[in-house]
Design a protein around this motif. Structure first.
Motif, PDB file in Angstrom:
ATOM      1  N   ARG A  25       0.845  -1.206   0.000  1.00 24.58           N
ATOM      2  CA  ARG A  25       0.000   0.000   0.000  1.00 24.58           C
ATOM      3  C   ARG A  25       0.871   1.243   0.000  1.00 24.58           C
ATOM      4  N   GLU A  26       1.831   1.283   0.917  1.00 18.46           N
ATOM      5  CA  GLU A  26       2.690   2.464   1.022  1.00 18.46           C
ATOM      6  C   GLU A  26       3.512   2.687  -0.247  1.00 18.46           C
ATOM      7  N   ILE A  27       4.082   1.614  -0.770  1.00 18.57           N
ATOM      8  CA  ILE A  27       4.926   1.731  -1.958  1.00 18.57           C
ATOM      9  C   ILE A  27       4.098   2.205  -3.147  1.00 18.57           C
ATOM     10  N   LEU A  28       2.877   1.688  -3.291  1.00 18.75           N
ATOM     11  CA  LEU A  28       2.017   2.123  -4.385  1.00 18.75           C
ATOM     12  C   LEU A  28       1.501   3.544  -4.182  1.00 18.75           C
ATOM     13  N   LEU A  29       1.504   4.021  -2.937  1.00 20.49           N
ATOM     14  CA  LEU A  29       1.175   5.433  -2.661  1.00 20.49           C
ATOM     15  C   LEU A  29       2.371   6.344  -2.909  1.00 20.49           C
ATOM     16  N   LEU A  88      -5.447  -4.131  -4.596  1.00 21.88           N
ATOM     17  CA  LEU A  88      -5.434  -3.452  -3.298  1.00 21.88           C
ATOM     18  C   LEU A  88      -6.562  -2.433  -3.210  1.00 21.88           C
ATOM     19  N   HIS A  89      -6.843  -1.760  -4.327  1.00 19.64           N
ATOM     20  CA  HIS A  89      -7.932  -0.794  -4.333  1.00 19.64           C
ATOM     21  C   HIS A  89      -9.268  -1.490  -4.103  1.00 19.64           C
ATOM     22  N   SER A  90      -9.476  -2.630  -4.717  1.00 16.02           N
ATOM     23  CA  SER A  90     -10.711  -3.392  -4.492  1.00 16.02           C
ATOM     24  C   SER A  90     -10.827  -3.835  -3.045  1.00 16.02           C
ATOM     25  N   LEU A  91      -9.720  -4.282  -2.459  1.00 17.06           N
ATOM     26  CA  LEU A  91      -9.716  -4.678  -1.061  1.00 17.06           C
ATOM     27  C   LEU A  91     -10.048  -3.484  -0.167  1.00 17.06           C
ATOM     28  N   MET A  92      -9.501  -2.323  -0.506  1.00 17.13           N
ATOM     29  CA  MET A  92      -9.786  -1.100   0.250  1.00 17.13           C
ATOM     30  C   MET A  92     -11.269  -0.754   0.162  1.00 17.13           C
ATOM     31  N   ASP A  96     -13.943  -0.366   3.059  1.00 13.88           N
ATOM     32  CA  ASP A  96     -14.757   0.846   3.240  1.00 13.88           C
ATOM     33  C   ASP A  96     -16.229   0.484   3.403  1.00 13.88           C
ATOM     34  N   ARG A  97     -16.684  -0.479   2.627  1.00 14.60           N
ATOM     35  CA  ARG A  97     -18.104  -0.840   2.623  1.00 14.60           C
ATOM     36  C   ARG A  97     -18.495  -1.688   3.825  1.00 14.60           C
ATOM     37  N   TYR A  98     -17.644  -2.655   4.206  1.00  9.23           N
ATOM     38  CA  TYR A  98     -18.078  -3.648   5.189  1.00  9.23           C
ATOM     39  C   TYR A  98     -17.377  -3.587   6.543  1.00  9.23           C
ATOM     40  N   VAL A  99     -16.271  -2.848   6.648  1.00 11.09           N
ATOM     41  CA  VAL A  99     -15.504  -2.891   7.890  1.00 11.09           C
ATOM     42  C   VAL A  99     -15.298  -1.511   8.509  1.00 11.09           C
ATOM     43  N   THR A 100     -14.847  -0.549   7.732  1.00 10.22           N
ATOM     44  CA  THR A 100     -14.507   0.775   8.243  1.00 10.22           C
ATOM     45  C   THR A 100     -15.767   1.580   8.523  1.00 10.22           C
ATOM     46  N   GLU A 101     -15.824   2.174   9.705  1.00  8.08           N
ATOM     47  CA  GLU A 101     -16.962   3.023  10.046  1.00  8.08           C
ATOM     48  C   GLU A 101     -16.628   4.461   9.701  1.00  8.08           C
ATOM     49  N   THR A 106      -9.135   6.902   2.781  1.00  7.66           N
ATOM     50  CA  THR A 106      -8.291   7.117   1.612  1.00  7.66           C
ATOM     51  C   THR A 106      -9.161   7.050   0.368  1.00  7.66           C
ATOM     52  N   ALA A 107      -8.861   7.895  -0.598  1.00  5.32           N
ATOM     53  CA  ALA A 107      -9.542   7.838  -1.895  1.00  5.32           C
ATOM     54  C   ALA A 107      -8.475   7.975  -2.969  1.00  5.32           C
ATOM     55  N   TRP A 108      -8.753   7.434  -4.130  1.00  9.02           N
ATOM     56  CA  TRP A 108      -7.850   7.509  -5.271  1.00  9.02           C
ATOM     57  C   TRP A 108      -8.553   8.259  -6.388  1.00  9.02           C
ATOM     58  N   GLU A 109      -7.766   8.951  -7.163  1.00 11.27           N
ATOM     59  CA  GLU A 109      -8.308   9.673  -8.303  1.00 11.27           C
ATOM     60  C   GLU A 109      -7.778   9.053  -9.586  1.00 11.27           C
ATOM     61  N   HIS A 110      -8.659   8.901 -10.566  1.00  9.98           N
ATOM     62  CA  HIS A 110      -8.272   8.406 -11.888  1.00  9.98           C
ATOM     63  C   HIS A 110      -7.706   9.586 -12.681  1.00  9.98           C
ATOM     64  N   THR A 111      -6.968   9.301 -13.741  1.00  8.65           N
ATOM     65  CA  THR A 111      -6.389  10.379 -14.556  1.00  8.65           C
ATOM     66  C   THR A 111      -7.457  11.262 -15.194  1.00  8.65           C
ATOM     67  N   CYS A 112      -8.709  10.781 -15.272  1.00  9.87           N
ATOM     68  CA  CYS A 112      -9.789  11.602 -15.824  1.00  9.87           C
ATOM     69  C   CYS A 112     -10.258  12.663 -14.834  1.00  9.87           C
ATOM     70  N   GLY A 113      -9.792  12.569 -13.574  1.00  4.56           N
ATOM     71  CA  GLY A 113     -10.161  13.548 -12.559  1.00  4.56           C
ATOM     72  C   GLY A 113     -11.255  13.091 -11.620  1.00  4.56           C
ATOM     73  N   SER A 114     -11.853  11.949 -11.864  1.00  2.39           N
ATOM     74  CA  SER A 114     -12.913  11.443 -10.998  1.00  2.39           C
ATOM     75  C   SER A 114     -12.339  10.527  -9.923  1.00  2.39           C
ATOM     76  N   GLU A 115     -13.050  10.474  -8.778  1.00  5.52           N
ATOM     77  CA  GLU A 115     -12.662   9.527  -7.744  1.00  5.52           C
ATOM     78  C   GLU A 115     -12.808   8.122  -8.310  1.00  5.52           C
TER      79      GLU A 115
END
Length: 144
Positions: A25-29, A88-92, A96-101, A106-115
Motif C-alpha cells: 500500500r505504502e509503496i504504491l502510494l 489493493l484498491h478493491s480490497l480497500m 470501506d463498505r463492510y468494515v470501516t466506520e 483514503t480515496a484515489w483519483e483516476h487520470t480523468c479527474g474522478s474519484e
C-alpha cells in the motif's frame, strides 16, 4: 493434505500477509524508503525487512540505491507490483463498505479527474461482473 492447486493460494504465498499488503500500500502510494514504510505501517523493522526481501525475490519490487555512502535503498514496484494496485484498491473498497466506520480514510483519483471506483468487467462483452454471474470453467486438481 495439500489442498486444491490454486492461483489464489499461490498468490497468497507471496502477498497474503498483513505487513506485506500494508508495505505494498505504502509503496504504491509513492512511499519508497524503509524508515517511512515502517513508520506508516507500524510494522517492526525485522518483520518489514523480511517481507520486503520476499517481495523483491518474488519480482514484485525492485531495490534501487539512492545514496552511496552509506548505501541506502528504496523499493520500487515492478510491473507485477503495479498490477497489484487494482487488487489493493478493491480490497480497500471492500473494507470501506463492510468494515470501516465513517467516511473512507483514503480515496484515489483516476487520470480523468474522478474519484476511482474499481469494477470488474468481462473482457469479452464489457458487462460488469457480478458474483452471481460467475461459474468455474476449470478447477485445479485436488491431490489424492
Amino acid at each position: 493434505m495439500a489442498g486444491r492447486e490454486c492461483s489464489i493460494a499461490n498468490a497468497l504465498g507471496v502477498i497474503g500477509e498483513r505487513w506485506t499488503l500494508l508495505a505494498l500500500r505504502e509503496i504504491l502510494l509513492g512511499v519508497r524508503r524503509f524508515d517511512q514504510i515502517a513508520h506508516n505501517t507500524g510494522a517492526s523493522r525485522d518483520i518489514l525487512a523480511t517481507r520486503l526481501r520476499k517481495l523483491v525475490s518474488a519480482g514484485v519490487l525492485e531495490k534501487q540505491q539512492y545514496e552511496a555512502h552509506p548505501p541506502r535503498y528504496e523499493y520500487v514496484p515492478t510491473q507485477a507490483g503495479r498490477d497489484l494496485a487494482p487488487i489493493l484498491h478493491s480490497l480497500m473498497e471492500w473494507g470501506d463498505r463492510y468494515v470501516t466506520e465513517g467516511p473512507a480514510p483514503t480515496a484515489w483519483e483516476h487520470t480523468c479527474g474522478s474519484e476511482l471506483h474499481v469494477r470488474a468487467v468481462c473482457a469479452q462483452c464489457g458487462e460488469t461482473v457480478r458474483s452471481e454471474d460467475l461459474r468455474p470453467l476449470r478447477l485445479g486438481a485436488v491431490p489424492s
